[in-house]
Write a protein that holds these residues in place. Structure first.
Motif, PDB file in Angstrom:
ATOM      1  N   ALA A   1     -40.957  -8.018   9.021  1.00  8.03           N
ATOM      2  CA  ALA A   1     -41.096  -7.027   7.820  1.00  8.03           C
ATOM      3  C   ALA A   1     -41.038  -7.805   6.242  1.00  8.03           C
ATOM      4  O   ALA A   1     -41.960  -7.437   5.475  1.00  8.03           O
ATOM      5  N   ALA A   2     -40.314  -9.372   6.618  1.00  5.61           N
ATOM      6  CA  ALA A   2     -40.596  -9.824   4.983  1.00  5.61           C
ATOM      7  C   ALA A   2     -41.813 -10.794   4.693  1.00  5.61           C
ATOM      8  O   ALA A   2     -42.288  -9.820   4.094  1.00  5.61           O
ATOM      9  N   ALA A   3     -43.011 -10.028   5.768  1.00  3.09           N
ATOM     10  CA  ALA A   3     -44.063 -11.071   5.897  1.00  3.09           C
ATOM     11  C   ALA A   3     -44.641 -10.176   5.470  1.00  3.09           C
ATOM     12  O   ALA A   3     -45.837  -9.715   4.128  1.00  3.09           O
TER      13      ALA A   3
ATOM     14  N   ASP B   1     -27.431  -1.520   8.029  1.00  2.00           N
ATOM     15  CA  ASP B   1     -27.464  -0.693   9.315  1.00  2.00           C
ATOM     16  C   ASP B   1     -27.308  -1.257  10.495  1.00  2.00           C
ATOM     17  O   ASP B   1     -26.751  -0.931  11.466  1.00  2.00           O
ATOM     18  N   GLY B   2     -27.304  -2.737  10.650  1.00  2.00           N
ATOM     19  CA  GLY B   2     -26.896  -3.588  11.853  1.00  2.00           C
ATOM     20  C   GLY B   2     -28.007  -4.671  11.861  1.00  2.00           C
ATOM     21  O   GLY B   2     -28.794  -5.069  11.477  1.00  2.00           O
ATOM     22  N   LYS B   3     -27.068  -5.431  12.936  1.00  2.00           N
ATOM     23  CA  LYS B   3     -28.234  -5.586  14.078  1.00  2.00           C
ATOM     24  C   LYS B   3     -29.745  -5.644  13.577  1.00  2.00           C
ATOM     25  O   LYS B   3     -29.726  -4.467  14.100  1.00  2.00           O
ATOM     26  N   LYS B   4     -31.061  -6.598  13.566  1.00  2.00           N
ATOM     27  CA  LYS B   4     -32.095  -6.675  14.443  1.00  2.00           C
ATOM     28  C   LYS B   4     -32.350  -7.841  14.530  1.00  2.00           C
ATOM     29  O   LYS B   4     -32.520  -8.576  14.140  1.00  2.00           O
ATOM     30  N   PRO B   5     -34.127  -7.699  16.015  1.00  2.88           N
ATOM     31  CA  PRO B   5     -34.091  -8.851  16.154  1.00  2.88           C
ATOM     32  C   PRO B   5     -35.498  -9.408  15.048  1.00  2.88           C
ATOM     33  O   PRO B   5     -35.628  -8.599  14.787  1.00  2.88           O
ATOM     34  N   ALA B   6     -34.675 -10.649  14.952  1.00  7.53           N
ATOM     35  CA  ALA B   6     -34.785 -11.332  14.321  1.00  7.53           C
ATOM     36  C   ALA B   6     -37.224 -12.197  14.093  1.00  7.53           C
ATOM     37  O   ALA B   6     -37.431 -12.167  12.761  1.00  7.53           O
TER      38      ALA B   6
ATOM     39  N   GLY C   1     -44.173  -9.553   1.436  1.00  3.66           N
ATOM     40  CA  GLY C   1     -44.400 -10.889   0.447  1.00  3.66           C
ATOM     41  C   GLY C   1     -43.457 -11.316   0.759  1.00  3.66           C
ATOM     42  O   GLY C   1     -43.443 -12.625  -0.293  1.00  3.66           O
ATOM     43  N   ILE C   2     -42.725 -12.004   1.575  1.00  2.00           N
ATOM     44  CA  ILE C   2     -41.508 -12.566   1.128  1.00  2.00           C
ATOM     45  C   ILE C   2     -42.053 -14.237   2.264  1.00  2.00           C
ATOM     46  O   ILE C   2     -42.240 -13.588   3.315  1.00  2.00           O
ATOM     47  N   THR C   3     -42.598 -15.488   2.129  1.00  2.84           N
ATOM     48  CA  THR C   3     -42.852 -16.074   2.720  1.00  2.84           C
ATOM     49  C   THR C   3     -41.232 -16.570   3.484  1.00  2.84           C
ATOM     50  O   THR C   3     -40.658 -16.633   3.473  1.00  2.84           O
ATOM     51  N   ALA C   4     -42.175 -17.667   4.762  1.00  5.25           N
ATOM     52  CA  ALA C   4     -41.467 -17.900   5.358  1.00  5.25           C
ATOM     53  C   ALA C   4     -39.919 -18.441   5.623  1.00  5.25           C
ATOM     54  O   ALA C   4     -38.682 -18.524   6.057  1.00  5.25           O
TER      55      ALA C   4
END
Length: 190
Positions: A148-150, A137-142, A153-156
């Motif tokens: 949210a990825a962490a 739905d659009g851009k998000k702060p990095a 369960g998504i590693t950097a």
């Protein structure tokens, strides 16, 4: 092909026999992940088939933090029983062998690396799907994306690979958001 290579190598073989010397050839490994260990050696299979002993030197990726360790593993031996492999490093300009033998075979090592690569691809694909949904739905702060990825369960490192693969746009904010970097799918950049 094998008979042609043997024919070409025969004069060199005779010279080595006369001199009571061994001939050492160096080949690089190809990037192929299929086939057995003998098929990873670049060039004509005739050279590998003609050789009485073939050894591989490869970086040891199993030890964390030790990027200098190399494995010396038998690939093919016609004149002896298969020995165990060895590990070494270059330290202070000298070759330093590890005391413990390496019992993992060349083919086992390659199979393990193929499986590891397959698992990494699955993780990256999953991260790409998650990232596409999160940014749909659009851009998000990095920083929001990374946090949210962490939590998901998504590693950097996997997130970074997914971002690169998807050509995720990064753009610095403006005005009150000047110190914030934003991520967006390419179609939302701008």
């Amino acid at each position: 092909e094998l008979s042609r290579v043997r024919q070409l190598l025969r004069p060199l073989e005779e010279c080595a026999e006369d001199a009571k010397a061994a001939i050492v050839c160096v080949h690089h490994l190809n990037k192929s992940s299929s086939g057995g260990g003998l098929h990873r050696i670049m060039g004509s299979m005739g050279f590998t088939a003609a050789a009485r002993a073939v050894w591989a030197v490869i970086r040891d990726e199993s030890t964390s933090g030790d990027t200098d360790r190399r494995l010396f593993l038998p690939v093919k031996l016609n004149l002896a029983a298969d020995p165990t492999g060895l590990a070494f490093r270059i330290a202070d300009g000298k070759l330093v062998w590890d005391a413990e033998p390496i019992v993992q075979t060349w083919d086992e090592l390659l199979a393990e690396r193929r499986e590891s690569k397959r698992r990494q691809q699955i993780k990256r694909t999953s991260a790409m799907e998650w990232l596409a949904g999160y940014l749909a739905d659009g851009k998000k702060p990095a920083e929001f994306v990374k946090n949210a990825a962490a939590i998901a369960g998504i590693t950097a490192r996997t997130l970074q690979r997914a971002r690169e693969k998807m050509n995720i746009e990064t753009k610095d904010g403006e005005g009150l958001s000047a110190n914030v970097s934003f991520w967006s799918l390419p179609r939302f950049a701008g």
